[in-house]
Design a protein around this motif. Structure first.
Motif, PDB file in Angstrom:
ATOM      1  N   TRP A 240       0.865  -1.183   0.000  1.00  0.00           N
ATOM      2  CA  TRP A 240       0.000   0.000   0.000  1.00  0.00           C
ATOM      3  C   TRP A 240       0.900   1.230   0.000  1.00  0.00           C
ATOM      4  O   TRP A 240       1.634   1.463   0.968  1.00  0.00           O
ATOM      5  N   MET A 241       0.853   2.014  -1.076  1.00  0.00           N
ATOM      6  CA  MET A 241       1.648   3.245  -1.182  1.00  0.00           C
ATOM      7  C   MET A 241       0.695   4.430  -1.201  1.00  0.00           C
ATOM      8  O   MET A 241      -0.175   4.521  -2.066  1.00  0.00           O
ATOM      9  N   GLN A 242       0.873   5.333  -0.240  1.00  0.00           N
ATOM     10  CA  GLN A 242      -0.101   6.398   0.006  1.00  0.00           C
ATOM     11  C   GLN A 242       0.542   7.764  -0.135  1.00  0.00           C
ATOM     12  O   GLN A 242       1.694   7.979   0.238  1.00  0.00           O
ATOM     13  N   ASN A 284       6.182  -0.329   6.603  1.00  0.00           N
ATOM     14  CA  ASN A 284       5.509  -0.706   7.841  1.00  0.00           C
ATOM     15  C   ASN A 284       4.653  -1.938   7.571  1.00  0.00           C
ATOM     16  O   ASN A 284       3.972  -2.016   6.551  1.00  0.00           O
ATOM     17  N   ARG A 285       4.669  -2.869   8.502  1.00  0.00           N
ATOM     18  CA  ARG A 285       3.953  -4.132   8.296  1.00  0.00           C
ATOM     19  C   ARG A 285       2.689  -4.179   9.148  1.00  0.00           C
ATOM     20  O   ARG A 285       2.726  -3.920  10.356  1.00  0.00           O
ATOM     21  N   VAL A 286       1.569  -4.495   8.504  1.00  0.00           N
ATOM     22  CA  VAL A 286       0.321  -4.726   9.233  1.00  0.00           C
ATOM     23  C   VAL A 286       0.485  -6.010  10.046  1.00  0.00           C
ATOM     24  O   VAL A 286       0.996  -7.015   9.544  1.00  0.00           O
ATOM     25  N   ALA A 287       0.055  -5.970  11.295  1.00  0.00           N
ATOM     26  CA  ALA A 287       0.359  -7.059  12.215  1.00  0.00           C
ATOM     27  C   ALA A 287      -0.157  -8.410  11.736  1.00  0.00           C
ATOM     28  O   ALA A 287       0.580  -9.400  11.709  1.00  0.00           O
ATOM     29  N   VAL A 303       0.763  -7.790   4.497  1.00  0.00           N
ATOM     30  CA  VAL A 303       0.441  -6.449   4.010  1.00  0.00           C
ATOM     31  C   VAL A 303       1.431  -5.436   4.583  1.00  0.00           C
ATOM     32  O   VAL A 303       1.692  -5.423   5.791  1.00  0.00           O
ATOM     33  N   GLU A 304       1.967  -4.584   3.708  1.00  0.00           N
ATOM     34  CA  GLU A 304       2.891  -3.529   4.135  1.00  0.00           C
ATOM     35  C   GLU A 304       2.441  -2.193   3.556  1.00  0.00           C
ATOM     36  O   GLU A 304       1.797  -2.149   2.493  1.00  0.00           O
ATOM     37  N   TRP A 305       2.791  -1.098   4.231  1.00  0.00           N
ATOM     38  CA  TRP A 305       2.371   0.217   3.768  1.00  0.00           C
ATOM     39  C   TRP A 305       3.483   1.240   3.958  1.00  0.00           C
ATOM     40  O   TRP A 305       4.382   1.072   4.777  1.00  0.00           O
ATOM     41  N   LEU A 306       3.391   2.319   3.154  1.00  0.00           N
ATOM     42  CA  LEU A 306       4.435   3.350   3.151  1.00  0.00           C
ATOM     43  C   LEU A 306       3.870   4.648   2.607  1.00  0.00           C
ATOM     44  O   LEU A 306       3.132   4.642   1.614  1.00  0.00           O
ATOM     45  N   HIS A 307       4.178   5.765   3.257  1.00  0.00           N
ATOM     46  CA  HIS A 307       3.889   7.089   2.701  1.00  0.00           C
ATOM     47  C   HIS A 307       5.015   7.447   1.736  1.00  0.00           C
ATOM     48  O   HIS A 307       6.194   7.343   2.081  1.00  0.00           O
ATOM     49  N   ILE A 308       4.665   7.852   0.526  1.00  0.00           N
ATOM     50  CA  ILE A 308       5.685   8.175  -0.477  1.00  0.00           C
ATOM     51  C   ILE A 308       5.368   9.505  -1.142  1.00  0.00           C
ATOM     52  O   ILE A 308       4.261  10.036  -1.022  1.00  0.00           O
ATOM     53  N   GLU A 309       6.344  10.050  -1.864  1.00  0.00           N
ATOM     54  CA  GLU A 309       6.119  11.218  -2.703  1.00  0.00           C
ATOM     55  C   GLU A 309       5.455  10.775  -3.997  1.00  0.00           C
ATOM     56  O   GLU A 309       5.764   9.708  -4.537  1.00  0.00           O
ATOM     57  N   ALA A 341      -7.482  -3.537   5.999  1.00  0.00           N
ATOM     58  CA  ALA A 341      -6.528  -3.810   7.074  1.00  0.00           C
ATOM     59  C   ALA A 341      -5.566  -2.642   7.267  1.00  0.00           C
ATOM     60  O   ALA A 341      -5.270  -2.236   8.395  1.00  0.00           O
ATOM     61  N   VAL A 342      -5.093  -2.068   6.155  1.00  0.00           N
ATOM     62  CA  VAL A 342      -4.188  -0.916   6.237  1.00  0.00           C
ATOM     63  C   VAL A 342      -4.934   0.299   6.780  1.00  0.00           C
ATOM     64  O   VAL A 342      -4.442   1.007   7.689  1.00  0.00           O
ATOM     65  N   MET A 343      -6.100   0.571   6.239  1.00  0.00           N
ATOM     66  CA  MET A 343      -6.825   1.785   6.659  1.00  0.00           C
ATOM     67  C   MET A 343      -7.186   1.754   8.136  1.00  0.00           C
ATOM     68  O   MET A 343      -7.154   2.782   8.814  1.00  0.00           O
ATOM     69  N   GLU A 344      -7.501   0.574   8.633  1.00  0.00           N
ATOM     70  CA  GLU A 344      -7.803   0.469  10.062  1.00  0.00           C
ATOM     71  C   GLU A 344      -6.553   0.719  10.911  1.00  0.00           C
ATOM     72  O   GLU A 344      -6.635   1.314  11.982  1.00  0.00           O
ATOM     73  N   GLU A 345      -5.402   0.303  10.397  1.00  0.00           N
ATOM     74  CA  GLU A 345      -4.164   0.451  11.183  1.00  0.00           C
ATOM     75  C   GLU A 345      -3.641   1.876  11.184  1.00  0.00           C
ATOM     76  O   GLU A 345      -3.097   2.320  12.193  1.00  0.00           O
ATOM     77  N   ILE A 346      -3.776   2.579  10.074  1.00  0.00           N
ATOM     78  CA  ILE A 346      -3.156   3.915   9.995  1.00  0.00           C
ATOM     79  C   ILE A 346      -4.169   5.034  10.123  1.00  0.00           C
ATOM     80  O   ILE A 346      -3.837   6.210   9.951  1.00  0.00           O
TER      81      ILE A 346
END
Length: 347
Positions: A240-242, A284-287, A303-309, A341-346
């Motif tokens: 997930w890249m946000q 970042n890894r979703v638990a 599932v992993e996520w990251l804020h990017i440009e 899963a990502v949206m609930e975590e972040i």
């Protein structure tokens, strides 16, 4: 040979009083129905429950009310509308079939089984169902519900799938020349509501006096099923890249699993997949991983996520999608699970 002449009479009488009301059905005795609605419902119902199909069917028939309208549909829009219903090859075949019916048949479905079977996505069962239900033709219609009812009626002890030829022969013996469509739907209803997999309501069944399994006191012993094989397990990663309220989505290749669907970027799905995120970063890894079961394997997806440009994805194939409109992205269930899963975590 077991006497079968009264089975269809008793079942049709029961159907006349107890038929389920479904959005794609005509009333008992009509002997014909809209071929488009019959075809669309039968494709949607493949390996999918009536409860799950109803809202999709109603949405599709509002958006594409006939086969000519569906033939003109944009493939991406159709796949997005199908999202969540599963078995996505059905949606691609649906569009291919609609276009052939529009182009080669003037928008009219052929009325016989042989011609129907030539069309994409229509196999033996679906062709028989359309011929019987939409056109009133005598056809032998055997789905999973009918298979169970007939195996019990005749106490067919051959294990599946070897028993299917014997079951079809027995179904042919009890299928009437008239009202074959109603008979097929009556058999489906009986299997869905009375002759169920577990705890069949034999006392309420209009065919209990005809049923060999009931007479033997063992209705749930039929049909005889083979030993279940363990489902293989695969693993993978999804990313997930946000950026600024948007997430990066891709379009999966047209062929293959979930082909043509919007999705999150993912690794290959294998026993030990390579870890190769789309871009380098402190991911970042979703638990809890996402677990999703396909027909032939179970998938354990980290599932992993990251804020990017935003310019990190310049030139890449994909699109920035607004996170507050995720419900409109048409993600397959697997990727919808990952997104939530990502949206609930972040959040």
């Amino acid at each position: 040979m077991k006497q079968t002449s009264g089975i269809s009479v008793r079942l049709l009488a029961h159907y006349d009083s107890h038929a389920r009301t479904l959005p794609w059905r005509s009333a008992p005795g009509a002997n014909a129905a809209d071929p488009y609605r019959v075809w669309l419902s039968e494709i949607m119902l493949q390996q999918t429950t009536v409860a799950a199909v109803k809202p999709y069917f109603e949405k599709f028939t509002v958006r594409w009310p006939d086969v000519m309208a569906l033939a003109d549909a944009d493939e991406a829009e159709l796949m997005a509308a199908w999202a969540g219903l599963g078995y996505y090859a059905r949606a691609r075949n649906l569009l291919a079939c609609a276009r052939i019916v529009a182009k080669e048949h003037g928008g009219d479905f052929p009325a016989n089984e042989a011609a129907l079977r030539v069309l994409p996505g229509i196999g033996a069962y679906t062709a028989a169902a359309i011929a019987a239900i939409a056109f009133g033709k005598r056809a032998v219609v055997v789905d999973a519900n009918v298979e169970r009812v007939v195996a019990r009626l005749f106490a067919i002890g051959t294990p599946l799938p070897q028993a299917r030829t014997e079951i079809r022969t027995a179904t042919d013996r009890i299928t009437p020349d008239m009202r074959a469509g109603d008979f097929a739907q009556a058999m489906m209803d009986l299997g869905a509501t009375v002759c169920t997999v577990r705890n069949p309501l034999c006392a309420l069944c209009p065919l209990n006096a005809d049923c060999a399994a009931y007479a033997a006191g063992d209705p749930t012993g039929f049909p005889v099923k083979p030993a279940r094989k363990a489902r293989p397990e695969r693993h993978g990663y999804v990313w997930w890249m946000q950026n600024d309220g948007h997430v990066w989505l891709i379009r999966r290749p047209g062929k293959g699993l979930l082909g043509g669907m919007r999705a999150l970027p993912t690794s290959a799905w294998d026993k030990e997949p390579d870890y190769a995120p789309p871009i380098a970063g402190q991911w970042n890894r979703v638990a809890a991983p996402i677990v999703h079961v396909f027909t032939h394997f179970a998938l354990n997806l980290q599932v992993e996520w990251l804020h990017i440009e935003r310019d990190c994805m310049t030139g890449q194939a994909g699109e920035w999608w607004p996170i507050d409109a995720m419900n409109d992205a048409g993600l397959p269930t697997l990727f919808a699970k990952a997104a939530w899963a990502v949206m609930e975590e972040i959040a």
